[in-house]
Design a protein around this motif. Structure first.
Motif, PDB file in Angstrom:
ATOM      1  N   PHE A 129       1.146   0.404  20.839  1.00 43.15           N
ATOM      2  CA  PHE A 129       0.091  -0.190  20.015  1.00 43.15           C
ATOM      3  C   PHE A 129       0.074   0.398  18.604  1.00 43.15           C
ATOM      4  O   PHE A 129      -0.135  -0.334  17.621  1.00 43.15           O
ATOM      5  N   LEU A 130       0.301   1.720  18.494  1.00 43.37           N
ATOM      6  CA  LEU A 130       0.168   2.397  17.206  1.00 43.37           C
ATOM      7  C   LEU A 130       1.450   2.425  16.391  1.00 43.37           C
ATOM      8  O   LEU A 130       1.391   2.571  15.167  1.00 43.37           O
ATOM      9  N   ASP A 131       2.593   2.295  17.043  1.00 36.80           N
ATOM     10  CA  ASP A 131       3.862   2.368  16.324  1.00 36.80           C
ATOM     11  C   ASP A 131       4.268   0.972  15.841  1.00 36.80           C
ATOM     12  O   ASP A 131       4.444   0.048  16.641  1.00 36.80           O
ATOM     13  N   ALA A 132       4.461   0.845  14.534  1.00 38.39           N
ATOM     14  CA  ALA A 132       4.770  -0.464  13.943  1.00 38.39           C
ATOM     15  C   ALA A 132       6.111  -1.002  14.418  1.00 38.39           C
ATOM     16  O   ALA A 132       6.281  -2.223  14.559  1.00 38.39           O
ATOM     17  N   HIS A 133       7.057  -0.109  14.682  1.00 42.34           N
ATOM     18  CA  HIS A 133       8.394  -0.552  15.113  1.00 42.34           C
ATOM     19  C   HIS A 133       8.379  -1.023  16.562  1.00 42.34           C
ATOM     20  O   HIS A 133       8.852  -2.128  16.870  1.00 42.34           O
ATOM     21  N   LEU A 134       7.833  -0.216  17.469  1.00 41.08           N
ATOM     22  CA  LEU A 134       7.831  -0.572  18.890  1.00 41.08           C
ATOM     23  C   LEU A 134       7.008  -1.833  19.158  1.00 41.08           C
ATOM     24  O   LEU A 134       7.365  -2.638  20.021  1.00 41.08           O
ATOM     25  N   SER A 135       5.920  -1.997  18.437  1.00 43.58           N
ATOM     26  CA  SER A 135       5.042  -3.147  18.681  1.00 43.58           C
ATOM     27  C   SER A 135       5.710  -4.475  18.346  1.00 43.58           C
ATOM     28  O   SER A 135       5.245  -5.534  18.798  1.00 43.58           O
ATOM     29  N   GLN A 136       6.801  -4.433  17.567  1.00 39.32           N
ATOM     30  CA  GLN A 136       7.519  -5.662  17.210  1.00 39.32           C
ATOM     31  C   GLN A 136       8.627  -6.017  18.192  1.00 39.32           C
ATOM     32  O   GLN A 136       9.196  -7.109  18.108  1.00 39.32           O
ATOM     33  N   LEU A 137       8.932  -5.105  19.118  1.00 39.59           N
ATOM     34  CA  LEU A 137      10.044  -5.325  20.049  1.00 39.59           C
ATOM     35  C   LEU A 137       9.525  -5.908  21.367  1.00 39.59           C
ATOM     36  O   LEU A 137       8.600  -5.364  21.969  1.00 39.59           O
ATOM     37  N   PRO A 138      10.118  -7.021  21.823  1.00 35.64           N
ATOM     38  CA  PRO A 138       9.648  -7.676  23.056  1.00 35.64           C
ATOM     39  C   PRO A 138       9.644  -6.765  24.282  1.00 35.64           C
ATOM     40  O   PRO A 138       8.725  -6.820  25.095  1.00 35.64           O
ATOM     41  N   MET A 139      10.682  -5.927  24.412  1.00 33.04           N
ATOM     42  CA  MET A 139      10.782  -5.070  25.583  1.00 33.04           C
ATOM     43  C   MET A 139       9.581  -4.140  25.701  1.00 33.04           C
ATOM     44  O   MET A 139       9.076  -3.874  26.795  1.00 33.04           O
ATOM     45  N   TYR A 140       9.069  -3.671  24.558  1.00 30.67           N
ATOM     46  CA  TYR A 140       7.950  -2.726  24.595  1.00 30.67           C
ATOM     47  C   TYR A 140       6.609  -3.434  24.742  1.00 30.67           C
ATOM     48  O   TYR A 140       5.641  -2.819  25.214  1.00 30.67           O
TER      49      TYR A 140
END
Length: 319
Positions: free
Chosen positions: A50-61
């Motif tokens: 939720f807080l990381d801008a990179h991970l929140s854009q990746l479908p797997m996460y």
């Protein structure tokens, strides 16, 4: 729920683990610590995504954060009640509470099946169709996939729980288990029970087998594609990710399949309880570790979050 003269208005009595008071105390400590750690682990995964801008854009996460929320709900369905029963002298559970626990546990378990299939689909598209991956796994499609997993998971057991709720239950009303499993519950039903056990079995088998076949097909295609790949660096990284996914799939499908699908799987009570403890409490604790322990993106996100927290604390300290 219909009841006759041989029924009891007090509901069912859960025997629990059937151990001495000293061992019950040790189990209480063990499961309490395990429950807290499971909540902390999965909350950390959700916050990271939720807080990381990179991970929140990746479908797997997006899938993984929903999977962590699912694990929180799944373990909360059984463990708090188990902890209460380990401290109580009378372990009576009402008919309604028993049916609710059964429906919640098995619906969340079915939802986990569908999420494992969704993550298998994600890896299949990422490895076998990398050029179209982001186009197919768009945010809109990803959220639709998440919603579908939740909806299908909770639709499956509406019919079984409705049919069971219409049965009458006879004395003795004792369930030799620590939760409301359909097998022991149905064994207490007054005859005739009709086709209720058969319907439960068909739905359980259909959900399990369909998801297993999909996962096997998806990861089979992924492994075949990776074997043919000429890029050893990306192949090694992809194999590392896939192996973690397969470990989670094997642990959950193996324990649930051994319990409910193999003939005689619900045989010896001690083995039944041990397997139930494994898939109901151990796997929700282990899964975040498996998914994140060797995941460089998660480690980098954790580092970024910790640096942000440290900077925030330093700024407050200098004010």
């Amino acid at each position: 729920m219909a009841m006759d003269n041989s029924s009891t208005t007090e509901g069912f009595v859960l025997l629990g683990f059937g151990v001495t008071a000293q061992k019950q105390f040790l189990l209480l400590i063990f499961f309490a610590i395990l429950y807290i750690l499971t909540l902390v682990e999965n909350i950390i995964v959700i916050l990271l995504v939720f807080l990381d801008a990179h991970l929140s854009q990746l479908p797997m996460y997006t899938l993984l954060s929903n999977f962590s929320w699912l694990e929180i709900c799944y373990v909360t369905t059984t463990v708090p009640r188990m902890l209460f029963d380990l401290t109580a002298s009378h372990r009576t559970i009402s008919f309604q509470a028993c049916l609710l626990q059964f429906y919640s546990l098995f619906s969340l378990g079915s939802t986990e099946f569908f999420f494992l299939s969704a993550m298998a689909l994600d890896r299949y598209l990422a490895v076998c169709h990398p050029l179209h991956y982001l186009q197919i796994m768009s945010p809109k499609f990803c959220y639709a996939l998440v919603s579908t997993c939740w909806i299908l998971g909770f639709l499956g057991y509406i019919v079984p729980v409705t049919l069971i709720s219409r049965l009458s239950f006879c004395r003795p009303n004792i369930i030799n288990h620590f939760l409301c499993d359909p097998g022991p519950v149905l064994s207490l039903a007054c005859p005739p029970v009709g086709n209720v056990p058969l319907v439960c079995r068909i739905i359980m088998h259909a959900i399990f087998v369909s998801n297993v076949l999909f996962v096997v097909f998806s990861y089979g295609k992924v492994i075949f594609t990776l074997i043919k790949s000429s890029n050893q660096g990306s192949r090694k990284k992809a194999f590392s990710t896939i192996s973690m996914h397969l470990l989670v799939v094997t642990l959950f499908y193996g324990s649930v399949g051994g319990m409910y699908l193999i003939p005689g799987g619900e045989g010896p009570t001690v083995i039944t309880k041990a397997i139930t403890v494994f898939y109901a409490t151990i796997t929700p604790f282990v899964n975040p570790l498996i998914y994140c322990l060797r995941n460089d993106q998660v480690k980098e996100a954790m580092g970024r979050l910790l640096r942000r927290i440290m900077r925030s604390m330093l700024m407050k300290g200098t004010v």
